[in-house]
Design a protein around this motif. Structure first.
Motif, PDB file in Angstrom:
ATOM      1  N   MET A 185     -59.067 -28.919   6.564  1.00  0.00           N
ATOM      2  CA  MET A 185     -59.611 -27.681   7.143  1.00  0.00           C
ATOM      3  C   MET A 185     -61.047 -27.865   7.630  1.00  0.00           C
ATOM      4  O   MET A 185     -61.441 -27.342   8.657  1.00  0.00           O
ATOM      5  N   LYS A 186     -61.863 -28.571   6.894  1.00  0.00           N
ATOM      6  CA  LYS A 186     -63.259 -28.850   7.263  1.00  0.00           C
ATOM      7  C   LYS A 186     -64.080 -27.574   7.485  1.00  0.00           C
ATOM      8  O   LYS A 186     -65.044 -27.564   8.237  1.00  0.00           O
ATOM      9  N   GLU A 187     -63.710 -26.482   6.837  1.00  0.00           N
ATOM     10  CA  GLU A 187     -64.422 -25.224   6.994  1.00  0.00           C
ATOM     11  C   GLU A 187     -65.447 -25.060   5.877  1.00  0.00           C
ATOM     12  O   GLU A 187     -65.249 -25.513   4.752  1.00  0.00           O
ATOM     13  N   ILE A 188     -66.557 -24.403   6.200  1.00  0.00           N
ATOM     14  CA  ILE A 188     -67.581 -24.095   5.201  1.00  0.00           C
ATOM     15  C   ILE A 188     -67.788 -22.588   5.205  1.00  0.00           C
ATOM     16  O   ILE A 188     -67.991 -21.984   6.266  1.00  0.00           O
ATOM     17  N   VAL A 189     -67.722 -21.977   4.026  1.00  0.00           N
ATOM     18  CA  VAL A 189     -67.867 -20.521   3.925  1.00  0.00           C
ATOM     19  C   VAL A 189     -68.909 -20.184   2.867  1.00  0.00           C
ATOM     20  O   VAL A 189     -68.768 -20.575   1.699  1.00  0.00           O
ATOM     21  N   PHE A 190     -69.951 -19.472   3.288  1.00  0.00           N
ATOM     22  CA  PHE A 190     -70.927 -18.908   2.355  1.00  0.00           C
ATOM     23  C   PHE A 190     -70.518 -17.468   2.073  1.00  0.00           C
ATOM     24  O   PHE A 190     -70.450 -16.639   2.987  1.00  0.00           O
ATOM     25  N   ASP A 191     -70.271 -17.166   0.822  1.00  0.00           N
ATOM     26  CA  ASP A 191     -69.854 -15.822   0.411  1.00  0.00           C
ATOM     27  C   ASP A 191     -70.950 -15.193  -0.441  1.00  0.00           C
ATOM     28  O   ASP A 191     -71.052 -15.450  -1.642  1.00  0.00           O
ATOM     29  N   ASN A 192     -71.813 -14.410   0.223  1.00  0.00           N
ATOM     30  CA  ASN A 192     -72.894 -13.692  -0.463  1.00  0.00           C
ATOM     31  C   ASN A 192     -73.751 -14.626  -1.315  1.00  0.00           C
ATOM     32  O   ASN A 192     -74.078 -14.335  -2.470  1.00  0.00           O
ATOM     33  N   VAL A 193     -74.118 -15.750  -0.733  1.00  0.00           N
ATOM     34  CA  VAL A 193     -74.852 -16.786  -1.466  1.00  0.00           C
ATOM     35  C   VAL A 193     -76.350 -16.459  -1.524  1.00  0.00           C
ATOM     36  O   VAL A 193     -76.958 -16.090  -0.515  1.00  0.00           O
ATOM     37  N   CYS A 194     -76.909 -16.606  -2.709  1.00  0.00           N
ATOM     38  CA  CYS A 194     -78.348 -16.456  -2.906  1.00  0.00           C
ATOM     39  C   CYS A 194     -78.889 -17.717  -3.570  1.00  0.00           C
ATOM     40  O   CYS A 194     -78.203 -18.354  -4.371  1.00  0.00           O
ATOM     41  N   LYS A 195     -80.114 -18.062  -3.215  1.00  0.00           N
ATOM     42  CA  LYS A 195     -80.815 -19.163  -3.859  1.00  0.00           C
ATOM     43  C   LYS A 195     -82.226 -18.707  -4.165  1.00  0.00           C
ATOM     44  O   LYS A 195     -82.948 -18.239  -3.288  1.00  0.00           O
ATOM     45  N   ALA A 196     -82.590 -18.830  -5.429  1.00  0.00           N
ATOM     46  CA  ALA A 196     -83.924 -18.401  -5.849  1.00  0.00           C
ATOM     47  C   ALA A 196     -84.543 -19.459  -6.744  1.00  0.00           C
ATOM     48  O   ALA A 196     -83.848 -20.168  -7.483  1.00  0.00           O
ATOM     49  N   TYR A 197     -85.851 -19.575  -6.649  1.00  0.00           N
ATOM     50  CA  TYR A 197     -86.627 -20.395  -7.571  1.00  0.00           C
ATOM     51  C   TYR A 197     -87.464 -19.424  -8.391  1.00  0.00           C
ATOM     52  O   TYR A 197     -88.463 -18.896  -7.906  1.00  0.00           O
ATOM     53  N   GLY A 198     -87.014 -19.172  -9.602  1.00  0.00           N
ATOM     54  CA  GLY A 198     -87.673 -18.143 -10.398  1.00  0.00           C
ATOM     55  C   GLY A 198     -87.446 -16.789  -9.756  1.00  0.00           C
ATOM     56  O   GLY A 198     -86.313 -16.383  -9.483  1.00  0.00           O
ATOM     57  N   LYS A 199     -88.513 -16.085  -9.457  1.00  0.00           N
ATOM     58  CA  LYS A 199     -88.413 -14.770  -8.826  1.00  0.00           C
ATOM     59  C   LYS A 199     -88.482 -14.842  -7.303  1.00  0.00           C
ATOM     60  O   LYS A 199     -88.368 -13.827  -6.624  1.00  0.00           O
TER      61      LYS A 199
END
Length: 372
Positions: free
Chosen positions: A1-15
């Motif tokens: 499939m080679k598909e990439i899906v971000f589903d409500n992704v968050c990235k945080a460093y501390g606050k």
């Protein structure tokens, strides 16, 4: 499939939130550009795909599989880093083929891929050198070659051409597109360079402060910006944006007004739009010295020389506006006039800064033109 899906992704460093509620589908085998200024979160997004950063919340899917907890080595990705990441004790040839030898590919296939990469990136004659004996641009080309020969499902590139000179950068862009057309990898490319984004990408995902601003084809991003940020970021000089309001079928800026065609009047009336931001690209302004009906009038502040064209900066009711001209004899203090090309203006809601859209006839013309 080679598909990439971000589903409500968050990235945080501390606050500190670096990526906020990212929802993004990267189609199998497409060339997607992550575009934005430094600090917008584009490289972090790429590193999340590569498995080099942990997701704070949300889910990431690759090939239909949730990969939040899948190691980088098991994601079938190749990555080109901005800072090369070459093995200092290995030769150019060994750096390029190291991954293939780990995979235990046949020696003949390894040599074939090596020769192809050396030819494409103009590295012939450097095979026996070590990274310390190469220039920055040559090291970057070795890093590109190492990723290319692996032929993974996912090819991830983080500012891959930043250390190349202009001529080689143009050549490398074309070769990267050829590679993609040959192997159909899902290709995710991070850059702050609009030229790279427009020439390499099939779609562009524009980011700002960890949020996705717009994702569409280069043509649509340029001609139908989703919001004020997109309109101002794309293009050089950027889109002119100034406050205006609508009354009596006219766009009013300060004490000046220009009548709108009925189609635009109906569109603004239907949307209840009275106060807004008006956008028009510099290349879509045609300057005149003499005023006729339905024109704004301004005063030239300065003229910027580009070689084959000029940027004329002028003031209208306290707003700085720039127009692109082939050549001009205009000087500071001269009066200039211009009307509005109805199919070239953009109207953005003053509260949300979101594009309110276009009269249907212009949308129809736009999509017919695009499909030619």
């Amino acid at each position: 499939m080679k598909e990439i899906v971000f589903d409500n992704v968050c990235k945080a460093y501390g606050k500190t939130k670096v990526i906020e509620s990212l929802n993004l589908n990267i189609n199998p085998g497409e060339r997607l550009i992550l575009l934005g200024a430094s600090g917008c979160g584009k490289s972090t997004t790429l590193r999340l795909i590569a498995g080099l950063e942990e997701i704070t919340s949300g889910n990431l899917y690759m090939n239909g599989q949730r990969v939040n907890d899948v190691s980088s080595g098991e994601r079938n990705v190749s990555m080109v880093f901005q800072n090369y990441a070459l093995y200092p004790h290995m030769t150019v040839a060994d750096n390029i083929t190291y991954g293939l030898r780990i995979q235990k590919l046949p020696k003949e296939e390894i040599n074939k891929r090596l020769r192809s990469a050396l030819d494409m990136l103009e590295l012939n004659g450097f095979e026996g050198r070590k990274p310390k004996d190469l220039s920055g641009g040559q090291r970057q080309r070795v890093a590109l070659a190492r990723a290319v020969v692996k032929r993974s499902d996912f090819l991830l590139l983080d500012e891959p051409l930043s250390n190349l000179d202009a001529q080689l950068r143009g050549h490398a862009r074309k070769e990267l597109v050829k590679i993609h057309q040959t192997y159909h990898q899902t290709f995710v490319y991070v850059t702050h360079d609009q030229v790279e984004a427009m020439t390499v990408g099939e779609r562009i995902a524009l980011m700002h402060e960890g949020k996705l601003q717009m994702i569409d084809t280069p043509y649509n991003v340029y001609n139908r910006p989703a919001n004020v940020f997109t309109a101002k970021f794309i293009g050089s000089p950027s889109t002119n944006i100034f406050e205006a309001h609508y009354a009596e079928r006219s766009i009013i800026v300060g004490k000046q007004s220009v009548k709108l065609p009925e189609l635009w009047s109906a569109h603004l009336g239907k949307n209840g739009c009275r106060e807004f931001y008006l956008g028009i690209r510099p290349e879509h302004i045609r300057l005149e010295r003499e005023k006729t009906d339905n024109m704004f009038v301004g005063t030239v502040k300065y003229v910027e020389e580009y070689g084959n064209r000029c940027g004329v900066y002028f003031d209208i009711e306290g707003n700085e506006v720039v127009a692109i001209c082939d050549r001009t004899e205009l000087k500071p203090g001269n009066r200039v006039c211009f009307g509005l090309a109805a199919d070239k203006i953009h109207v953005f809601d003053k509260q949300t800064t979101i594009n309110i859209g276009y009269p249907e006839v212009y949308c129809e013309h736009f999509y017919q033109y695009q499909s030619v």
